[in-house]
Design a protein around this motif. Structure first.
Motif, mmCIF file in Angstrom:
data_model
loop_
_atom_site.group_PDB
_atom_site.id
_atom_site.type_symbol
_atom_site.label_atom_id
_atom_site.label_comp_id
_atom_site.label_asym_id
_atom_site.label_seq_id
_atom_site.Cartn_x
_atom_site.Cartn_y
_atom_site.Cartn_z
ATOM 1 N N ARG A 373 0.808 -1.210 0.000
ATOM 2 C CA ARG A 373 0.000 0.000 0.000
ATOM 3 C C ARG A 373 0.850 1.273 0.000
ATOM 4 N NH1 ARG A 373 -2.891 -3.996 2.327
ATOM 5 N NH2 ARG A 373 -5.174 -3.904 2.287
ATOM 6 N N GLY A 374 2.106 1.129 0.357
ATOM 7 C CA GLY A 374 3.010 2.283 0.363
ATOM 8 C C GLY A 374 3.310 2.761 1.767
ATOM 9 N N THR A 375 4.588 2.767 2.132
ATOM 10 C CA THR A 375 5.008 3.230 3.447
ATOM 11 C C THR A 375 5.743 4.557 3.322
ATOM 12 O OG1 THR A 375 7.037 1.920 3.263
ATOM 13 C CG2 THR A 375 5.166 0.894 4.386
ATOM 14 N N ASP A 376 6.018 5.162 4.456
ATOM 15 C CA ASP A 376 6.743 6.430 4.484
ATOM 16 C C ASP A 376 8.217 6.164 4.183
ATOM 17 O OD1 ASP A 376 7.995 8.800 5.082
ATOM 18 O OD2 ASP A 376 6.946 9.131 6.961
ATOM 19 N N PRO A 377 8.750 6.666 3.062
ATOM 20 C CA PRO A 377 10.145 6.353 2.705
ATOM 21 C C PRO A 377 11.178 7.118 3.517
ATOM 22 C CG PRO A 377 9.197 7.814 1.075
ATOM 23 C CD PRO A 377 8.099 7.491 2.034
#
Length: 827
Positions: A373-377
């Motif tokens: 889902r997409g994490t904080d890079p």
């Protein structure tokens, strides 16, 4: 996502103390975190659960090889007497003087386990000394809970000591709200809901060092933009997980395992950044992040040997694959009961790559659920440092100075938006200042330039990519409940189109005739076409096949409405409703040899020429009307005999439909599947064929399981409506009496009734009001190969009473024209 309310309050200490769990859940749901459930673990524990002090015990070996302890426990005045309580206990991890949780007779533990004084192992045990599993605090059943020395006095309530009664909110997190799969995200939303300050748990300085914690090489920077790590040495693998951490992990729906594993899971739940720990002593050479090679295999932590795809992202060392990136680690380097040196890995992975790997291997995990889902890079190194801190705090050891940091977080792109756009889209009164404040509240960086705003979304919000995503953020904070409910004014001169009005008129006409409208799926299969008895050359067998059909048995768009109608009739008949009249108006799909449709880009609106090309590639989709009638059309009773439905009912329904739209149709005998060859009528307007009506072939009735002699009709409604009158005039009425004339004509058996009726109608002249066939006779009196047709002719003038001579003359002219055209002879 499950979040304990106590943990939310710990992350957002400013939450009002009087806010209930239900109120908090309602506010968060209004912001977009949909409530799934509210759970209250521990609330099913009732009765006296108190602090007890072990005064003494005796170890008593049993015949079954087990040794029990007969304990004397001080429970204060909780037992009503103040005397020590005698309790049998199977655990041995406590000593005299320890404080322990004791549930007395009359209490109830989770699972509706009632406690009573009962005789066991030769003693009457008046209560139970509780383990973590018995209180619902974990899976540990090897020993009972030993409370800290300052837990209280004997007889005090254990609920004030142990976190037994917490509340958990379970959210259904949409894919675009990945940040809410953490207490960091949920806490931010809670602070936003109540307008209180939020302290980001990830707001801590990232460590730095010129040396690496462990050598790492990333060969695929697209799949792994950021890879970070820290090292811990001298860790005590036997150190227990602190109770508060184990409880939070358990309330979040995960199982505490060991301190090293629990800390990585805890930080993942806290920050939303999945972490993986490697046994550093088991690593062979530098770590390399790359795609898998043909034929490589990996045994993952679940004990399954997996054949890897060349598209899989891997973490490898000199020994080969040691982890399926972002999904699950490998067995060869897992943390175990002897691990003392740990390399902590925290990385940012390409969501698409992780999604495909997870689906390919059917291996969903808590980590992959977040990465896909997409994490904080921007926080991998912060998360790795947080894990190192917790490991050394509770497990001893040392955090090495080296820091591994490869790559950098992708830069965020600013989005330009008109400050008034949220107000225009939502219809709410949202000042520009409110828009700016709300965007900053969700973490956006906003630069104002007059009425325009340059907004840079926060790194944890990968779902915000265009101005309307920003509108949604503003609207959900202002509150969707505040969106005004305004009925838009209808434009003058509009309403139903001509086609819609005519379709509704047809529906009302058929409903008045006793037909019921149905809606069936527009799909068909070869089996249906075979059941209709269509020949191989029949154009209705040329169908449009769907690329992704709902059913392999019906993979094509239908070219006729009859299969759907007949299946509905069969279902009704199978349930005892065999007297039925059904109709349907819907489009059919008639493929044209136009080739594949062109594919244009989505970056701009297609031009008119491109739209014309797309329209030409579409199949023809004319509107059809289909109807089926079966069983008794008129029921029998004391009033007389009933009447079964026949082909004539289908033809009459077609006539009624045509009359309702002001079209005069003619019918003539025809032969067309699936109708009976001798009982099929062709419906025409002038020389144009609109459709067919009549009795279905017996084989078709058998194939579909409908009553025998079922009648049906199907018309091209699009073509019929082309001939429809703009306005159907009501028939005029005359106050003068009818003149009745009946004629019986003998014609060859091959002559159709329609042709005879047409000749009589033409010859009868302008005063003919109606003509009706009321008898058909064949027999010796008319001769072989002949038939007698009896018609009732009714004449009426609008301005006077017709004389017998006028009516008779009109009849004679009509008979004479039928004789000239068809060789009719009057009986």
């Amino acid at each position: 996502m499950r979040a304990a309310v106590s943990w939310i309050r710990a992350v957002v200490p400013g939450l009002p103390a009087d806010v209930t769990t239900a109120q908090l859940a309602d506010r968060l749901t209004a912001l977009g975190l949909k409530l799934e459930a509210i759970e209250r673990p521990g609330h099913d524990i009732t009765g006296p659960l108190v602090v007890g002090r072990v005064l003494s015990f005796e170890d008593e070996p049993q015949k079954n090889g087990k040794t029990i302890r007969w304990c004397s426990v001080d429970v204060g005045a909780a037992n009503g007497t103040g005397e020590p309580q005698g309790i049998v206990c199977g655990a041995h991890n406590f000593a005299v003087g320890d404080l322990v949780p004791v549930i007395l007779p009359g209490g109830v533990l989770p699972g509706n386990f009632e406690i009573a004084a009962r005789k066991t192992y030769g003693h009457v045990s008046a209560g139970m000394i509780c383990s973590a599993r018995e209180l619902g605090l974990g899976d540990d059943h090897a020993g009972i809970i030993v409370l800290p020395p300052d837990a209280g006095a004997p007889g005090d309530d254990v609920f004030d000591v142990l976190p037994l009664r917490d509340e958990v909110i379970e959210f259904e997190i949409n894919p675009d709200r990945a940040y809410a799969l953490s207490l960091r995200g949920v806490g931010r939303e809670a602070a936003l809901a109540y307008g209180v300050p939020f302290t980001d748990p990830a707001d801590r300085p990232a460590p730095s060092s010129p040396s690496a914690a462990y050598p790492v090489e990333v060969e695929d920077p697209v799949g792994c933009p950021v890879f970070t790590g820290r090292s811990v040495t001298g860790f005590d693998p036997s150190a227990p997980t602190p109770d508060w951490m184990a409880r939070r992990i358990q309330l979040s729906g995960m199982r505490p395992i060991s301190l090293a594993v629990d800390v990585t899971n805890y930080v993942m739940l806290e920050l939303g950044q999945p972490i993986h720990g490697f046994d550093r002593d088991k690593l062979a050479g530098p770590i390399v992040v790359r795609r898998a090679r043909e034929g490589e295999r990996l045994r993952t932590l679940d004990g399954v040997d997996r054949n890897l795809s060349v598209e899989d992202l891997l973490i490898t060392d000199d020994s080969g694959p040691i982890g399926l990136a972002g999904v699950m680690g490998g067995e060869t380097t897992e943390l175990c009961e002897t691990t003392t040196n740990i390399f902590i890995e925290a990385a940012h992975w390409d969501p698409v790559a992780i999604f495909r790997t997870e689906r390919r291997h059917k291996l969903p995990s808590e980590a992959s659920k977040r990465f896909e889902r997409g994490t904080d890079p921007t926080i991998p190194l912060i998360a790795a440092d947080r894990v190192a801190e917790l490991l050394t705090t509770y497990g001893g050891g040392t955090v090495e100075d080296g820091v591994t940091s490869v790559g950098a977080a992708p830069a965020r792109t600013a989005i330009l938006i008109d400050a008034e756009l949220p107000a225009r889209v939502t219809g709410m009164d949202i000042p520009a200042a409110t828009t700016v404040d709300n965007l900053r509240a969700v973490g956006c960086s906003v630069v104002e330039d007059g009425s325009s705003l340059s907004v840079t979304p926060p790194p944890w919000r990968g779902d915000i990519t265009d101005p309307f995503d920003l509108v949604e953020e503003v609207a959900r904070i202002v509150g969707y409940a505040n969106v005004p409910s305004v009925l838009p004014p209808a434009a003058h001169g509009r309403g139903l189109t001509r086609s819609q009005r005519l379709r509704r008129r047809i529906g009302r006409t058929l409903a008045g005739e006793g037909y019921v409208e149905i809606v069936s799926f527009p799909f068909i299969g070869t089996k249906d076409l075979d059941a209709l008895g269509l020949e191989d050359s029949d154009p209705r067998r040329t169908v449009l096949r769907l690329a992704n059909a709902l059913s392999s048995e019906e993979p094509s768009m239908t070219t006729t409405l009859l299969p759907g109608l007949l299946k509905a009739a069969s279902r009704n008949a199978g349930r005892g409703a065999s007297d039925l009249a059904l109709f349907e108006t819907a489009t059919v799909t008639l493929p044209r040899a136009t080739g594949p449709a062109p594919i244009f880009g989505v970056d701009q609106r297609p031009s008119d020429a491109q739209l014309d090309e797309l329209d030409k590639a579409l199949p023809a989709q004319p509107l059809h009307l289909g109807l089926v009638v079966a069983g008794e059309r008129e029921r029998p009773g004391w009033w007389g005999e009933g009447r079964a439905a026949t082909w004539a009912d289908a033809v009459e329904a077609v006539r009624r439909v045509a009359e309702s739209v002001g079209v005069e149709v003619t019918v003539r005998a025809a032969a067309r599947a699936p109708w009976h060859p001798g009982r099929c009528a062709e419906v025409m307007v002038g020389d144009a064929v609109l459709g067919h009506a009549g009795e279905l072939h017996p084989r078709v009735c058998t194939a579909y399981g409908v009553p025998g002699r079922t009648a049906a009709a199907e018309l091209d409604l699009s073509r019929l409506l082309e001939h429809a009158a703009a306005m159907v005039e009501a028939p005029g009425f005359s106050n003068f009496p009818l003149a009745k004339e009946d004629v019986a004509l003998v014609v060859d058996a091959s002559v159709s009734v329609a042709d005879v009726e047409a000749a009589l109608r033409e010859g009868a002249g302008e005063y003919l009001e109606s003509i009706r066939l009321f008898d058909v006779y064949t027999g010796p009196q008319v001769g072989e190969g002949k038939k007698s047709l009896a018609f009732a002719l009714r004449f009426r003038a609008p301005d006077r009473t017709l004389t017998e001579e006028e009516a008779g003359a009109a009849r004679d002219v009509a008979v004479r024209l039928a004789a000239e055209r068809l060789g009719a002879v009057q009986r």
